[in-house]
Design an enzyme around this catalytic site. Structure first.
Site, PDB file in Angstrom:
ATOM      1  N   TYR A   1       0.821  -1.222   0.000  1.00 14.54           N
ATOM      2  CA  TYR A   1       0.000   0.000   0.000  1.00 14.54           C
ATOM      3  C   TYR A   1       0.853   1.270   0.000  1.00 14.54           C
ATOM      4  O   TYR A   1       0.642   2.162   0.811  1.00 14.54           O
ATOM      5  CB  TYR A   1      -0.954   0.000   1.202  1.00 14.54           C
ATOM      6  CG  TYR A   1      -2.031  -1.054   1.083  1.00 14.54           C
ATOM      7  CD1 TYR A   1      -3.165  -0.808   0.306  1.00 14.54           C
ATOM      8  CD2 TYR A   1      -1.921  -2.285   1.707  1.00 14.54           C
ATOM      9  CE1 TYR A   1      -4.156  -1.772   0.166  1.00 14.54           C
ATOM     10  CE2 TYR A   1      -2.904  -3.257   1.571  1.00 14.54           C
ATOM     11  CZ  TYR A   1      -4.018  -2.984   0.804  1.00 14.54           C
ATOM     12  OH  TYR A   1      -4.990  -3.938   0.665  1.00 14.54           O
TER      13      TYR A   1
ATOM     14  N   TYR B   1     -11.952  -6.851   7.241  1.00 15.10           N
ATOM     15  CA  TYR B   1     -10.851  -7.050   6.294  1.00 15.10           C
ATOM     16  C   TYR B   1     -10.621  -8.553   6.126  1.00 15.10           C
ATOM     17  O   TYR B   1     -10.474  -9.278   7.110  1.00 15.10           O
ATOM     18  CB  TYR B   1      -9.552  -6.390   6.791  1.00 15.10           C
ATOM     19  CG  TYR B   1      -8.391  -6.666   5.865  1.00 15.10           C
ATOM     20  CD1 TYR B   1      -8.251  -5.958   4.676  1.00 15.10           C
ATOM     21  CD2 TYR B   1      -7.476  -7.675   6.146  1.00 15.10           C
ATOM     22  CE1 TYR B   1      -7.210  -6.239   3.792  1.00 15.10           C
ATOM     23  CE2 TYR B   1      -6.432  -7.965   5.275  1.00 15.10           C
ATOM     24  CZ  TYR B   1      -6.308  -7.245   4.098  1.00 15.10           C
ATOM     25  OH  TYR B   1      -5.291  -7.537   3.229  1.00 15.10           O
TER      26      TYR B   1
ATOM     27  N   ASP C   1     -13.194 -15.771  10.018  1.00 18.30           N
ATOM     28  CA  ASP C   1     -11.841 -15.478   9.553  1.00 18.30           C
ATOM     29  C   ASP C   1     -10.989 -15.165  10.784  1.00 18.30           C
ATOM     30  O   ASP C   1     -11.023 -14.060  11.319  1.00 18.30           O
ATOM     31  CB  ASP C   1     -11.885 -14.300   8.576  1.00 18.30           C
ATOM     32  CG  ASP C   1     -10.501 -13.876   8.104  1.00 18.30           C
ATOM     33  OD1 ASP C   1      -9.495 -14.368   8.653  1.00 18.30           O
ATOM     34  OD2 ASP C   1     -10.431 -13.027   7.193  1.00 18.30           O
TER      35      ASP C   1
ATOM     36  N   LYS D   1      -1.457 -16.286   9.117  1.00 22.11           N
ATOM     37  CA  LYS D   1      -0.551 -15.429   9.876  1.00 22.11           C
ATOM     38  C   LYS D   1       0.299 -16.159  10.926  1.00 22.11           C
ATOM     39  O   LYS D   1       1.373 -16.632  10.591  1.00 22.11           O
ATOM     40  CB  LYS D   1      -1.343 -14.268  10.477  1.00 22.11           C
ATOM     41  CG  LYS D   1      -1.781 -13.279   9.382  1.00 22.11           C
ATOM     42  CD  LYS D   1      -2.125 -11.916   9.902  1.00 22.11           C
ATOM     43  CE  LYS D   1      -2.163 -10.897   8.781  1.00 22.11           C
ATOM     44  NZ  LYS D   1      -3.496 -10.492   8.359  1.00 22.11           N
TER      45      LYS D   1
HETATM   46  C1  LIG Z   1      -4.055 -10.553   7.038  1.00 22.85           C
HETATM   47  C2  LIG Z   1      -5.448 -11.028   6.950  1.00 22.85           C
HETATM   48  C3  LIG Z   1      -5.919 -11.696   5.805  1.00 22.85           C
HETATM   49  C4  LIG Z   1      -5.072 -11.912   4.578  1.00 22.85           C
HETATM   50  O1  LIG Z   1      -3.957 -12.711   4.809  1.00 22.85           O
HETATM   51  P1  LIG Z   1      -2.699 -12.636   3.806  1.00 22.85           P
HETATM   52  O2  LIG Z   1      -1.796 -13.712   4.296  1.00 22.85           O
HETATM   53  O3  LIG Z   1      -2.141 -11.260   3.920  1.00 22.85           O
HETATM   54  O4  LIG Z   1      -3.235 -12.917   2.434  1.00 22.85           O
HETATM   55  C5  LIG Z   1      -7.229 -12.143   5.812  1.00 22.85           C
HETATM   56  N1  LIG Z   1      -8.029 -11.941   6.883  1.00 22.85           N
HETATM   57  C6  LIG Z   1      -7.612 -11.321   7.984  1.00 22.85           C
HETATM   58  C7  LIG Z   1      -8.540 -11.164   9.144  1.00 22.85           C
HETATM   59  C8  LIG Z   1      -6.321 -10.821   8.062  1.00 22.85           C
HETATM   60  O5  LIG Z   1      -5.914 -10.160   9.162  1.00 22.85           O
END
Ligand SMILES: *Cc1c(COP(=O)(O)O)cnc(C)c1O
Length: 422
Positions: free
Chosen positions: A15, A142, A243, A272
């Site tokens: 970004y 997100y 998520d 992550k």
């Molecule tokens: C970082 C993140 C993603 C995306 O993961 P990447 O490994 O960057 O593609 C999806 N959902 C949430 C909640 C995130 O924090």
């Protein structure tokens, strides 16, 4: 010296403009809770490299797991082949996640885990003979940067209008309005209740980040919202996708944030911190029922299969990271980080620059009243020997769990200085 000129001219950072790039800081190595600048100066890490490096850096146990696996095989295709690191990892994930999530798809990043989750939901409904093609998501959510993930990410935050006609259009309800520890207000459920009542026959799934909305605003919402969202999904037979790519593995004080509400999603995305921040790897888990429906469908298979699926090196490090986490007193560590963040950050609540301070688990957020001058703020923080990466009106901390109290105080004090010198 690193070639900063080449970096500035040729390499995109996340970004970031290439014509007006913000300064970058060269990191030569990292160990424990410290990142080391080229000149050897240590910076105390307040970011865990975006939620990932739970155990800090250069972790002997993770290094050993990587080295050991390297000597066997760094990679092998997963089509028609299986291996011990993947089997062990999936066994662990099934055991650790809420009961009933026992079918695992391994992929290579968080965004891809979300793509897989969306495909699971779409194929589930297709296979039932009543295709549903819309998702419901939360504002300020997100879910990643690929097109499917972006389509369920807040439309403002991810600039959907730039890609009009290409990003699928889904439903968005307001971000959950009741804070994590505020008194519950039943009016919070109205928008979701109404939307599902009206549109349920076209909605495949509700996707949300449980409890913590991360990159879209660092907001912590009430567990009752999650409980009732689960109940609404059950009422209409809609799938719930959680998520937990950011919240998974202890960050909020529970191993998974869904535990705050005692719910089980139908599909769970992890990423992550899965490998302790060593390698990119993600997992999408679902139930036997969803799996069965997908496999009974027209395709007979889940239509996904990345080249680096279940990469053995990443799986081996993930296994070592989970062992290390579970063998550590992570609950006590997160609780003491939380207590200290509450003590030291709430001191800024009345600061003239500050709009709000909030803390949950090992996450501390200072929200300023106006957007910050990022380059200036970053320089001020680095000058104080800390690595904190603010964005917009948010200065936030999510340090590695191994951080010591004096190191954490350095981080919180640096924020105070940065606020004073704006
Ligand atoms: C970082 C993140 C993603 C995306 O993961 P990447 O490994 O960057 O593609 C999806 N959902 C949430 C909640 C995130 O924090």
């Amino acid at each position: 010296m690193l070639d900063y000129t080449f970096d500035r001219q040729h390499i995109w950072h996340p970004y970031t403009s290439l014509t007006h790039p913000l300064p970058t800081y060269g990191i030569a190595r990292a160990e424990g809770v410290h990142l080391y600048l080229e000149d050897g100066r240590p910076l105390v890490d307040g970011m865990s490299s975006w939620w990932a490096c739970l155990h800090g850096y250069n972790v002997p146990e993770l290094n050993a797991a990587a080295t050991d696996q390297l000597g066997k095989m760094a990679h092998v295709m997963f089509g028609g082949i299986t291996h011990e690191p993947a089997i062990e990892l999936c066994r662990k994930l099934v055991a650790l996640t809420p009961d009933g999530l026992d079918r695992v798809f391994l992929a290579d990043s968080g965004s891809v885990a979300v793509e897989v989750a969306l495909k699971m939901a779409l194929q589930y409904w297709q296979s039932r003979g009543t295709p549903r093609r819309r998702f419901v998501a939360l504002r300020q959510g997100y879910h990643g940067d690929t097109f499917g993930a972006m389509s369920v990410t807040d439309p403002e935050g991810s600039m959907h209008r730039l890609y009009r006609g290409f990003v699928a259009e889904h439903y968005f309800v307001p971000a959950p309005p009741v804070a994590f520890d505020a008194p519950w207000d039943q009016a919070a459920m109205m928008p979701l209740t109404q939307l599902l009542a009206q549109q349920h026959s076209e909605i495949a799934a509700l996707i949300l980040e449980p409890i913590v909305q991360g990159a879209g605003g660092m907001r912590f919402y009430h567990p009752e919202y999650l409980r009732q969202a689960r109940a609404l999904c059950d009422e209409y037979g809609i799938l719930l996708i959680a998520d937990e790519i950011a919240t998974g593995f202890g960050r909020t004080g529970k191993l998974f944030a869904c535990e705050w509400a005692g719910i089980r999603p139908d599909i769970l995305c992890l990423g992550k911190a899965l490998t302790g921040g060593y390698l990119t790897l993600s997992a999408t888990l679902t139930t036997q029922a969803v799996m069965q429906q997908i496999c009974d469908g027209e395709a007979g298979v889940l239509m996904h299969g990345p080249t680096f699926m279940a990469n053995p090196l990443a799986c081996a490090v993930a296994n070592a990271s989970l062992d290390l986490l579970l063998a550590s007193p992570w609950q006590e560590r997160v609780a003491s980080i939380e207590a200290q963040l509450k003590r030291e950050l709430t001191a800024y609540t009345d600061h003239p620059q500050v709009a709000a301070v909030r803390v949950l688990g090992a996450i501390g957020v200072v929200e300023t009243k106006t957007p910050q001058d990022q380059a200036r703020l970053q320089a001020c923080l680095v000058a104080q020997g800390v690595w904190i990466r603010p964005f917009g009106r948010l200065i936030y901390l999510m340090p590695p769990f191994i951080i010591q109290p004096d190191e954490l105080s350095l981080l919180t004090r640096a924020i105070g200085v940065a606020l004073d010198t704006r």
